[in-house]
Design a protein around this motif. Sequence first.
Motif, PDB file in Angstrom:
ATOM      1  N   VAL A 160     -28.716  16.515 111.838  1.00  0.00           N
ATOM      2  CA  VAL A 160     -28.425  17.927 111.542  1.00  0.00           C
ATOM      3  C   VAL A 160     -28.879  18.234 110.123  1.00  0.00           C
ATOM      4  N   ALA A 161     -29.530  19.367 109.939  1.00  0.00           N
ATOM      5  CA  ALA A 161     -30.030  19.742 108.615  1.00  0.00           C
ATOM      6  C   ALA A 161     -28.887  19.781 107.603  1.00  0.00           C
ATOM      7  N   PRO A 162     -29.126  19.329 106.378  1.00  0.00           N
ATOM      8  CA  PRO A 162     -28.046  19.257 105.389  1.00  0.00           C
ATOM      9  C   PRO A 162     -27.443  20.603 105.025  1.00  0.00           C
ATOM     10  N   ASP A 163     -28.205  21.698 105.225  1.00  0.00           N
ATOM     11  CA  ASP A 163     -27.667  23.019 104.900  1.00  0.00           C
ATOM     12  C   ASP A 163     -26.964  23.671 106.090  1.00  0.00           C
ATOM     13  N   HIS A 164     -26.907  22.989 107.232  1.00  0.00           N
ATOM     14  CA  HIS A 164     -26.137  23.485 108.381  1.00  0.00           C
ATOM     15  C   HIS A 164     -24.726  22.900 108.312  1.00  0.00           C
ATOM     16  N   LEU A 165     -23.988  23.369 107.337  1.00  0.00           N
ATOM     17  CA  LEU A 165     -22.693  22.761 107.042  1.00  0.00           C
ATOM     18  C   LEU A 165     -21.703  22.926 108.187  1.00  0.00           C
ATOM     19  N   SER A 166     -21.739  24.068 108.866  1.00  0.00           N
ATOM     20  CA  SER A 166     -20.767  24.286 109.939  1.00  0.00           C
ATOM     21  C   SER A 166     -21.001  23.329 111.097  1.00  0.00           C
ATOM     22  N   THR A 167     -22.278  23.065 111.436  1.00  0.00           N
ATOM     23  CA  THR A 167     -22.556  22.124 112.523  1.00  0.00           C
ATOM     24  C   THR A 167     -22.172  20.709 112.118  1.00  0.00           C
ATOM     25  N   ARG A 168     -22.448  20.348 110.878  1.00  0.00           N
ATOM     26  CA  ARG A 168     -22.106  19.009 110.410  1.00  0.00           C
ATOM     27  C   ARG A 168     -20.602  18.794 110.370  1.00  0.00           C
ATOM     28  N   ALA A 270     -39.224  23.036 108.943  1.00  0.00           N
ATOM     29  CA  ALA A 270     -39.976  24.113 108.300  1.00  0.00           C
ATOM     30  C   ALA A 270     -39.116  24.817 107.254  1.00  0.00           C
ATOM     31  N   ARG A 271     -37.854  25.051 107.596  1.00  0.00           N
ATOM     32  CA  ARG A 271     -36.962  25.725 106.659  1.00  0.00           C
ATOM     33  C   ARG A 271     -36.706  24.857 105.425  1.00  0.00           C
ATOM     34  N   ILE A 272     -36.452  23.567 105.639  1.00  0.00           N
ATOM     35  CA  ILE A 272     -36.186  22.682 104.503  1.00  0.00           C
ATOM     36  C   ILE A 272     -37.402  22.587 103.591  1.00  0.00           C
ATOM     37  N   ALA A 292     -38.338  15.142  95.547  1.00  0.00           N
ATOM     38  CA  ALA A 292     -39.682  15.444  96.048  1.00  0.00           C
ATOM     39  C   ALA A 292     -39.849  16.933  96.326  1.00  0.00           C
ATOM     40  N   LEU A 293     -38.821  17.570  96.884  1.00  0.00           N
ATOM     41  CA  LEU A 293     -38.908  18.989  97.205  1.00  0.00           C
ATOM     42  C   LEU A 293     -38.987  19.846  95.941  1.00  0.00           C
ATOM     43  N   ARG A 294     -38.373  19.379  94.877  1.00  0.00           N
ATOM     44  CA  ARG A 294     -38.418  20.135  93.624  1.00  0.00           C
ATOM     45  C   ARG A 294     -39.841  20.240  93.076  1.00  0.00           C
ATOM     46  N   SER A 295     -40.673  19.264  93.384  1.00  0.00           N
ATOM     47  CA  SER A 295     -42.047  19.293  92.885  1.00  0.00           C
ATOM     48  C   SER A 295     -43.057  19.564  93.999  1.00  0.00           C
ATOM     49  N   SER A 296     -42.584  20.051  95.146  1.00  0.00           N
ATOM     50  CA  SER A 296     -43.463  20.294  96.293  1.00  0.00           C
ATOM     51  C   SER A 296     -44.466  21.399  96.014  1.00  0.00           C
ATOM     52  N   ALA A 297     -45.683  21.205  96.542  1.00  0.00           N
ATOM     53  CA  ALA A 297     -46.741  22.216  96.424  1.00  0.00           C
ATOM     54  C   ALA A 297     -46.893  23.043  97.697  1.00  0.00           C
ATOM     55  N   ILE A 298     -46.055  22.813  98.693  1.00  0.00           N
ATOM     56  CA  ILE A 298     -46.199  23.498  99.975  1.00  0.00           C
ATOM     57  C   ILE A 298     -45.881  24.988  99.832  1.00  0.00           C
ATOM     58  N   ASP A 299     -46.815  25.821 100.278  1.00  0.00           N
ATOM     59  CA  ASP A 299     -46.632  27.271 100.280  1.00  0.00           C
ATOM     60  C   ASP A 299     -46.402  27.811 101.693  1.00  0.00           C
ATOM     61  N   GLU A 300     -46.929  27.089 102.697  1.00  0.00           N
ATOM     62  CA  GLU A 300     -46.810  27.582 104.063  1.00  0.00           C
ATOM     63  C   GLU A 300     -46.591  26.418 105.019  1.00  0.00           C
ATOM     64  N   VAL A 301     -45.699  26.647 105.987  1.00  0.00           N
ATOM     65  CA  VAL A 301     -45.515  25.716 107.093  1.00  0.00           C
ATOM     66  C   VAL A 301     -45.830  26.471 108.379  1.00  0.00           C
ATOM     67  N   VAL A 302     -46.796  25.959 109.131  1.00  0.00           N
ATOM     68  CA  VAL A 302     -47.179  26.567 110.400  1.00  0.00           C
ATOM     69  C   VAL A 302     -46.499  25.786 111.517  1.00  0.00           C
ATOM     70  N   LEU A 322     -32.709  31.522 111.065  1.00  0.00           N
ATOM     71  CA  LEU A 322     -33.903  31.411 110.244  1.00  0.00           C
ATOM     72  C   LEU A 322     -34.295  32.770 109.673  1.00  0.00           C
ATOM     73  N   VAL A 323     -34.329  33.797 110.523  1.00  0.00           N
ATOM     74  CA  VAL A 323     -34.817  35.113 110.130  1.00  0.00           C
ATOM     75  C   VAL A 323     -33.829  35.858 109.242  1.00  0.00           C
ATOM     76  N   ASP A 324     -32.539  35.753 109.558  1.00  0.00           N
ATOM     77  CA  ASP A 324     -31.541  36.577 108.873  1.00  0.00           C
ATOM     78  C   ASP A 324     -30.898  35.903 107.664  1.00  0.00           C
ATOM     79  N   HIS A 325     -31.294  34.678 107.377  1.00  0.00           N
ATOM     80  CA  HIS A 325     -30.696  33.992 106.228  1.00  0.00           C
ATOM     81  C   HIS A 325     -31.718  33.722 105.139  1.00  0.00           C
ATOM     82  N   GLY A 326     -32.722  34.578 105.048  1.00  0.00           N
ATOM     83  CA  GLY A 326     -33.583  34.571 103.874  1.00  0.00           C
ATOM     84  C   GLY A 326     -34.932  33.908 104.015  1.00  0.00           C
ATOM     85  N   ALA A 327     -35.191  33.188 105.109  1.00  0.00           N
ATOM     86  CA  ALA A 327     -36.499  32.555 105.251  1.00  0.00           C
ATOM     87  C   ALA A 327     -37.588  33.615 105.389  1.00  0.00           C
TER      88      ALA A 327
END
Length: 512
Positions: A160-168, A270-272, A292-302, A322-327
């Motif tokens: 489970v994604a670390p930011d999905h606190l309710s599911t975890r 993709a969200r992470i 690693a994410l702090r220095s990531s160069a990724i601008d787009e995930v397809v 995904l859509v309603d929480h800022g992505a």
Amino acid sequence: MPHVVTQACCGDASCVYACPVNCIHPTPEEPGFGTSEMLYIDPSTCVDCGACVSACPVGAIVPGHRLTDEQARFTDVNAAHFDPTGDGATRFPVDPARRLPLAPIDKPHQLAVDSPVSVAIVGSGPSAMYAADELLRQPQISVTIYERLRRPFGLARYGVAPDHLSTRSVMRLFDDIAGNPRCDIRLGMTIGRDLTLDDLRERHSAVIWAGGAPTDRRLAIDNASAPGVHSATALVGWYNDHPDHDHLDIDLATPRAVVIGNGNVALDVARILTTDAESLADTSISRHALSALRSSAIDEVVVLGRRGPTHAAFTLPELIGLVDHGANVVVDPDDLAHAPVPAADDATTRAKIDLLAEVAARTPRRGRRIRLAFHRSPVGVDVDTDGRAAGVVVAHNTVDLTGAITPTGTTDTIDAGLVLTSIGYRGIAVPGLPFDDARGVIPHSAGRVVDDGVPVPGMYVTGWIKRGPSGFIGTNKTDSAETVASLLTDLEAGLLPEHGRPRRRRILSRLG
């Protein structure tokens, strides 16, 4: 104002049994329960008593007057499930005779067995913990759970994604189950290395195999094993500190990543990969992944899907989240133009397409983005002069309402230095047990392991290794209940040996 289910809930049916007016569907007795993306509350029947809120282990249910702006969309989602055509004809008419103080729930059957009974469960993921919960309702039964990792709860912890606190948070329920004095959890125990299957069968009256589907389906295209190509499962394990994947060298020094497959795991990664790393700092994400994410160069995930939005593998709640929480989500209007129209009563799929159309009509904003691309099949990974992934070659398709794919003959290449495959999980054979190699499962009959149609005495199976990698966390509750019911039936019929409770040091898991 009625209560509303606001997320891809765990689906363990606690709320169904707590509801006094039978307004939450599908119920475990209805055919759609095992495959439904979430549960739904009928706004015309709900009496706002709040019993479901207290029963829900993951906080998925919210009173209508307390909905946040991000949750408001779920009001229509719940209502449309009961009146998908808008003609006022509800899909789940309520029998007034069922309006009881509490919805019907079966009391545990008391075993006609007096001696202590010991049951082993291999694995400690959701299916294992729900099976343990069912077994521990019988005071004669003790349970020993064998887990190869040093921390319990399987995909509930590591998938489970670390930011999905309710599911975890469902792990709190599992920790309560583990706290039962008749439940031992033995961590760091690998069956086949520390104990054999025969050892377990000698020590216990029965063995439930709940080992899950621990490997990925392989993608059979050129250069699928090139450096820079990983499975999405491995990436999830990497950022969740799974010991099998925490050593991975994930190169984020590339402007674009491609995820092949568009299920919930694909949307999670993709969200992470596109979220602000600082927003993850207070979650359980691994520290090496955060760095690693702090220095990531990724601008787009397809995110690639072979079929169109009508057959997208992600669930509606995942898309809404995904859509309603800022992505920053982008959809090409052309990908929606020729999408087959779902059946009139398929409110969930229609809601997906409506939301994707809303996204496609928006003016794209600047910054990191997730592009949902449909009608594209990967045919190969393009590599650079060093043999590393440099892009994905895709073939364009058309799709009819049945999901049949017809290639258009057009191909192109999506440049990407990171390629993630997310096309599903697969079970692996267990030495000493039969295995259906075509489906990647242990063959069974109502949870009893069978070999050439004949039950293997004392051996049972539950979870993904039983039914295949489908469903959600809560699906395992119904699945495990079926397996335990078969085990208890066999026990009462005298088909299992009776063993006393094993004398061993008790290892109690604590949520960490």
